[in-house]
Design an enzyme around this catalytic site. Sequence first.
Site, short mmCIF file in Angstrom:
data_model
loop_
_atom_site.label_atom_id
_atom_site.label_comp_id
_atom_site.label_asym_id
_atom_site.label_seq_id
_atom_site.Cartn_x
_atom_site.Cartn_y
_atom_site.Cartn_z
N THR A 202 22.80 59.84 2.24
CA THR A 202 21.60 59.45 2.98
C THR A 202 20.41 59.52 2.03
O THR A 202 20.60 59.51 0.80
CB THR A 202 21.42 60.33 4.25
N ASN A 203 19.20 59.54 2.53
CA ASN A 203 18.01 59.63 1.68
C ASN A 203 16.93 60.38 2.44
O ASN A 203 17.06 60.61 3.65
CB ASN A 203 17.58 58.22 1.24
#
Length: 397
Positions: A202-203
Site C-alpha cells: 500500500t502507500n
Amino acid sequence: MRIIVGVSGGIAAYKAAIVVSSLVQRGHQVQILMTDGATKFVQPLTFEALSGRPVGILVTDQPAGPISHVKLGQWAEVLAIVPATLGIMSRLALGQPSDLLSLTYMSYRGPVVIAPAMEPKMWLHPRTQEHAAKLSADDTQIVGPVAGHVASGDEGVGRLVDPDFLVRAIEHATAPKALSGIQVLVTGGATWEHFDPVRAITNPSTGRMGFEMAQEAAFLGARVTYVHGPRAADFGTLHPAVTAIPVVSAQEMRQAVWDIVGSVSIVVAAAAVSDFRPVASAKQKLHKSDITGHWEVTANPDILAELGQEYGGNKFLVGFAAETDNVVASAQSKLAAKRLDVIVANPVGASLGFGNYEHRGQIIDRFGGTAVINEGSKEFSAQQIWKRLVELYSQEQ
Ligand code: CTP
C-alpha cells in the site's frame, strides 16, 4: 458573513461553543441567541467571550446595542440553530414564538440551518418528523442528526453532526449550488494489495483529499459516489448526498467504478492506486518458514487510463498527480496519456502531500491553462479545485 447562532437547551449545547469558536476564527461575525434552557447547560459568558458580543437571551435583551429581533433578522446573512431541541423545532414549525430566538426566526428571511440533537426515540417520533418535514418544506436546511452514542447512554440517530461539518454547512448556506443535479464519482485513499490477510502493498495516502473532494461536491449540490480504500472516509460526518463505497484492492476499486461510471458526468480520481499487486495472495497468514526469498508482483489496471480510453472527451475526467520532481511536466504528460480534462499536480515530499493536512499544487487543464492552489488545509484545496472545475466544466457544456 454575519451569522446568528441560536443555542437551545440540550446537552449538545457545549458543542455550539466549538462551532462558534471555529466560525469566528474563520473570519465571521457571530451573534449568539440562547434560549433560557440553553443557559442551564452553558454559561452565556462562554459564548460572549467566543463571539466578542453580548448574548441575547430574553425578549427584553438588546444584544449588540439597541437592536430588536426585527433588526437582528435584517442584520443576519445566515441563521443557524445549534443544537435544535424538539421544543425549539416545534415552536418554529408551528409559528409559536415565545423567546428571542424563535421571534428572530419569524422576522428573518434568509438561509436557515438547523442541527437537531435529541434522544433517538424523540427524533423518530412522528410529531418530530412532521415538524422537521414542515421546516424543510420552508427551505430550512436540517443538518443531521447522525447515528451514534447519545448522552443517555443509548445508541441511535439523535447525535449532533460534527462541529466541523456544521461550520461548512453554515458557510455553504448562502453559496450557489453550482453542481446541482450533477452526478459525480470520486475515488480516494490508498488501495491495499494483500499478500495474506495481514500483509499488503500500500502507500501512505490517508484519503483525505478524495474525502474533501467528495464532501465539497456534495456541498455544491452534486450527488456523489465516493469509492474509497480502507479508512479513507473516517474524517467525520459524511454529507448525506455522498454514497461511500468501501473497497480494498485496485481490482475492487475498478469494479466499483465501472459499476457506477455510466450514470455520472464528472469523475475525480484522487485515489492513490497501488501500481502492483502480488501474483498470489495466501488465504491464511504466512509464516517466516513460508517465505521463499522473493514475492512475485504484477501490474494493476490503471483505472483512470481505462476511463480515459472509454470516456475521454465525453465525460469530464479529473486526475491527480503526486510528484516528487518535474511536477508540472509529469502531470501534463499524465493528462495527455490518460485523455483527461484536468489534472491536479501536487508536489509530495518530506513535509507535503501524503497524509499531511497541508496541501498546495496546480490545476492544469487540457488547453494548457494553469491555476495555482493556495496553501492551506485539504478542505481549502478542495474548495479551490472545485471552483476551477466548475468554471472549466461549464465552459465545456
Ligand atoms: N490512477 C488510477 N489507477 C491506477 C493508477 C493511477 O486510477 N492504477 C489515477 C490516480 O487516481 C490519479 C492518476 O491516475 O488520478 C495519476 O496517478 P499517479 O499515481 O500519480 O500516476 P501513475 O499513473 O500511477 O504513474 P506513475 O506511478 O508512473 O507516476
